[in-house]
Design a protein around this motif. Sequence first.
Motif, PDB file in Angstrom:
ATOM      1  N   GLY A  20       0.794  -1.225   0.000  1.00  0.00           N
ATOM      2  CA  GLY A  20       0.000   0.000   0.000  1.00  0.00           C
ATOM      3  C   GLY A  20       0.823   1.271   0.000  1.00  0.00           C
ATOM      4  N   CYS A  21       2.107   1.168  -0.369  1.00  0.00           N
ATOM      5  CA  CYS A  21       2.980   2.327  -0.304  1.00  0.00           C
ATOM      6  C   CYS A  21       3.310   2.899  -1.674  1.00  0.00           C
ATOM      7  CB  CYS A  21       4.294   1.948   0.401  1.00  0.00           C
ATOM      8  SG  CYS A  21       4.047   1.364   2.085  1.00  0.00           S
ATOM      9  N   GLY A  22       2.791   2.322  -2.734  1.00  0.00           N
ATOM     10  CA  GLY A  22       3.158   2.777  -4.058  1.00  0.00           C
ATOM     11  C   GLY A  22       4.567   2.331  -4.388  1.00  0.00           C
ATOM     12  N   HIS A  23       5.069   2.667  -5.588  1.00  0.00           N
ATOM     13  CA  HIS A  23       6.425   2.245  -5.914  1.00  0.00           C
ATOM     14  C   HIS A  23       7.414   3.274  -5.386  1.00  0.00           C
ATOM     15  CE1 HIS A  23       7.919   4.869  -9.134  1.00  0.00           C
ATOM     16  NE2 HIS A  23       6.677   4.970  -9.538  1.00  0.00           N
ATOM     17  N   PRO A  24       8.691   2.874  -5.192  1.00  0.00           N
ATOM     18  CA  PRO A  24       9.676   3.766  -4.573  1.00  0.00           C
ATOM     19  C   PRO A  24       9.812   5.071  -5.338  1.00  0.00           C
ATOM     20  CG  PRO A  24      10.521   1.528  -4.739  1.00  0.00           C
ATOM     21  CD  PRO A  24       9.246   1.553  -5.511  1.00  0.00           C
ATOM     22  N   PRO A  25      10.188   6.157  -4.617  1.00  0.00           N
ATOM     23  CA  PRO A  25      10.312   7.453  -5.286  1.00  0.00           C
ATOM     24  C   PRO A  25      11.506   7.532  -6.217  1.00  0.00           C
ATOM     25  CG  PRO A  25      10.986   7.614  -2.990  1.00  0.00           C
ATOM     26  CD  PRO A  25      10.385   6.253  -3.161  1.00  0.00           C
ATOM     27  N   VAL A  26      12.518   6.679  -6.022  1.00  0.00           N
ATOM     28  CA  VAL A  26      13.677   6.656  -6.915  1.00  0.00           C
ATOM     29  C   VAL A  26      13.963   5.214  -7.313  1.00  0.00           C
ATOM     30  CG1 VAL A  26      14.674   8.726  -5.881  1.00  0.00           C
ATOM     31  CG2 VAL A  26      15.368   6.461  -5.042  1.00  0.00           C
ATOM     32  N   VAL A  27      14.572   5.059  -8.490  1.00  0.00           N
ATOM     33  CA  VAL A  27      14.905   3.733  -9.012  1.00  0.00           C
ATOM     34  C   VAL A  27      16.194   3.831  -9.800  1.00  0.00           C
ATOM     35  CG1 VAL A  27      14.227   1.896 -10.619  1.00  0.00           C
ATOM     36  CG2 VAL A  27      12.483   2.995  -9.206  1.00  0.00           C
ATOM     37  N   LEU A  28      17.077   2.852  -9.624  1.00  0.00           N
ATOM     38  CA  LEU A  28      18.168   2.620 -10.550  1.00  0.00           C
ATOM     39  C   LEU A  28      18.202   1.125 -10.815  1.00  0.00           C
ATOM     40  CD1 LEU A  28      20.502   3.835 -12.173  1.00  0.00           C
ATOM     41  CD2 LEU A  28      22.010   3.275 -10.254  1.00  0.00           C
ATOM     42  N   ASP A  29      17.994   0.741 -12.071  1.00  0.00           N
ATOM     43  CA  ASP A  29      17.895  -0.664 -12.448  1.00  0.00           C
ATOM     44  C   ASP A  29      18.770  -0.890 -13.662  1.00  0.00           C
ATOM     45  OD1 ASP A  29      16.705  -3.353 -12.403  1.00  0.00           O
ATOM     46  OD2 ASP A  29      15.754  -2.714 -14.267  1.00  0.00           O
ATOM     47  N   MET A  30      19.666  -1.884 -13.592  1.00  0.00           N
ATOM     48  CA  MET A  30      20.612  -2.138 -14.668  1.00  0.00           C
ATOM     49  C   MET A  30      20.524  -3.597 -15.091  1.00  0.00           C
ATOM     50  SD  MET A  30      23.797   0.140 -13.144  1.00  0.00           S
ATOM     51  CE  MET A  30      24.836  -0.033 -14.607  1.00  0.00           C
ATOM     52  N   ASP A  31      20.159  -3.824 -16.352  1.00  0.00           N
ATOM     53  CA  ASP A  31      20.025  -5.174 -16.898  1.00  0.00           C
ATOM     54  C   ASP A  31      21.021  -5.370 -18.032  1.00  0.00           C
ATOM     55  OD1 ASP A  31      17.865  -5.774 -15.220  1.00  0.00           O
ATOM     56  OD2 ASP A  31      16.447  -4.880 -16.619  1.00  0.00           O
ATOM     57  N   ASP A  32      21.518  -6.599 -18.179  1.00  0.00           N
ATOM     58  CA  ASP A  32      22.428  -6.904 -19.282  1.00  0.00           C
ATOM     59  C   ASP A  32      21.817  -6.471 -20.613  1.00  0.00           C
ATOM     60  OD1 ASP A  32      24.196  -7.962 -17.508  1.00  0.00           O
ATOM     61  OD2 ASP A  32      23.796 -10.062 -17.991  1.00  0.00           O
ATOM     62  N   ALA A  33      22.623  -5.816 -21.437  1.00  0.00           N
ATOM     63  CA  ALA A  33      22.132  -5.259 -22.698  1.00  0.00           C
ATOM     64  C   ALA A  33      22.413  -6.226 -23.835  1.00  0.00           C
ATOM     65  CB  ALA A  33      22.777  -3.901 -22.963  1.00  0.00           C
ATOM     66  N   THR A  34      21.413  -7.011 -24.215  1.00  0.00           N
ATOM     67  CA  THR A  34      21.520  -7.846 -25.399  1.00  0.00           C
ATOM     68  C   THR A  34      21.238  -7.005 -26.637  1.00  0.00           C
ATOM     69  OG1 THR A  34      19.186  -8.454 -25.368  1.00  0.00           O
ATOM     70  CG2 THR A  34      20.708  -9.820 -24.066  1.00  0.00           C
ATOM     71  N   ALA A  35      21.591  -7.534 -27.791  1.00  0.00           N
ATOM     72  CA  ALA A  35      21.311  -6.812 -29.035  1.00  0.00           C
ATOM     73  C   ALA A  35      19.819  -6.608 -29.222  1.00  0.00           C
ATOM     74  CB  ALA A  35      21.894  -7.575 -30.224  1.00  0.00           C
ATOM     75  N   ASP A  36      19.034  -7.646 -28.917  1.00  0.00           N
ATOM     76  CA  ASP A  36      17.581  -7.515 -29.030  1.00  0.00           C
ATOM     77  C   ASP A  36      17.049  -6.479 -28.049  1.00  0.00           C
ATOM     78  OD1 ASP A  36      16.485  -9.113 -31.100  1.00  0.00           O
ATOM     79  OD2 ASP A  36      16.945 -10.917 -29.966  1.00  0.00           O
ATOM     80  N   GLY A  37      17.583  -6.479 -26.830  1.00  0.00           N
ATOM     81  CA  GLY A  37      17.138  -5.511 -25.841  1.00  0.00           C
ATOM     82  C   GLY A  37      17.449  -4.086 -26.240  1.00  0.00           C
ATOM     83  N   ILE A  38      18.656  -3.869 -26.767  1.00  0.00           N
ATOM     84  CA  ILE A  38      19.042  -2.539 -27.224  1.00  0.00           C
ATOM     85  C   ILE A  38      18.118  -2.091 -28.362  1.00  0.00           C
ATOM     86  CG2 ILE A  38      20.857  -1.231 -28.394  1.00  0.00           C
ATOM     87  CD1 ILE A  38      22.895  -3.007 -26.887  1.00  0.00           C
ATOM     88  N   ALA A  39      17.899  -2.974 -29.317  1.00  0.00           N
ATOM     89  CA  ALA A  39      17.046  -2.626 -30.456  1.00  0.00           C
ATOM     90  C   ALA A  39      15.627  -2.312 -29.999  1.00  0.00           C
ATOM     91  CB  ALA A  39      17.036  -3.779 -31.463  1.00  0.00           C
TER      92      ALA A  39
END
Length: 284
Positions: A20-39
């Motif tokens: 019941g708190c909503g999503h956090p006010p700040v986010v930093l999320d880093m995922d491996d960058a595949t070619a498909d993901g970049i595209a």
Amino acid sequence: MRRRQFLASGTALLSVAIAGCGHPPVVLDMDDATADGIAGEVSMTAVPGSEEYAVVTSARENGSATRAGRHALFDHTDTVRVEDAFYDVSETRLGSSEVTVYEVRVDFDPDDPTPELGEIEYDDLPETDRRRLDAIVSDDPPSQDGYDLGVGYGTAEEVGDGSVFVPEQQYDVLVYDGDRYRVAVDSRTASEVEYRYEATEVAPDVETFADRVRAQYLFALTGLSEAERAVVEEAIDGGYFEDDDAFRSVVDRIREHEGLDVDDFYGTWLVEYEGVEYLTYAEW
């Protein structure tokens, strides 16, 4: 695009939302960058059978294509993937005209289910009507005063000759699994625009396109303090959500660079950290 994906699929955010708190006010999320993901971050995919696919393939084969519609197809991006190739697509407005569009509204609990025009079983509906109404009929339909849901049918030309509701309404009661629903048809005038499309290939495959994106956007995140490194490594491990000095410092470093998609309070970048490429999403 990445913001919607993160809010929809992030388990950390889901648990907070449930609390019941909503999503956090700040986010930093880093995922491996595949070619498909970049595209996928900087293009849209036109799937076979879609209007986008038909327009781009026609423009590719014939030099240009035209289409009439009530909205633009490519208002969020001009780079479109068709199969494995990528195209820059121009969408030029040529002119507009007024058309009549229809909406079919359904009352799932009518005060009076007696038909005035006639009634029809759901299974007896033409395919064009079932295709549009399948999304709203269910074993547990919504209930409120008056009509509960509406389905946009489009123009009579888009519907074709098969419908029993548009443009001429033949029935006003629909019977589904023994339940009787009242049906009404509304119409309104809308502006329909004629567009011209041209498509220029920019990459023949995913890897080539991803390399073009890397050349423009990829940068290395280096020279971090221990506190900043801890933020980055936690962001890689599952996401960082603390609004502290180290987070602000890392985000400020990232925001110095051109992003793939950046708004006032969030954005996505292509970052290299210790030799690995990451699609990096931040909210601040």
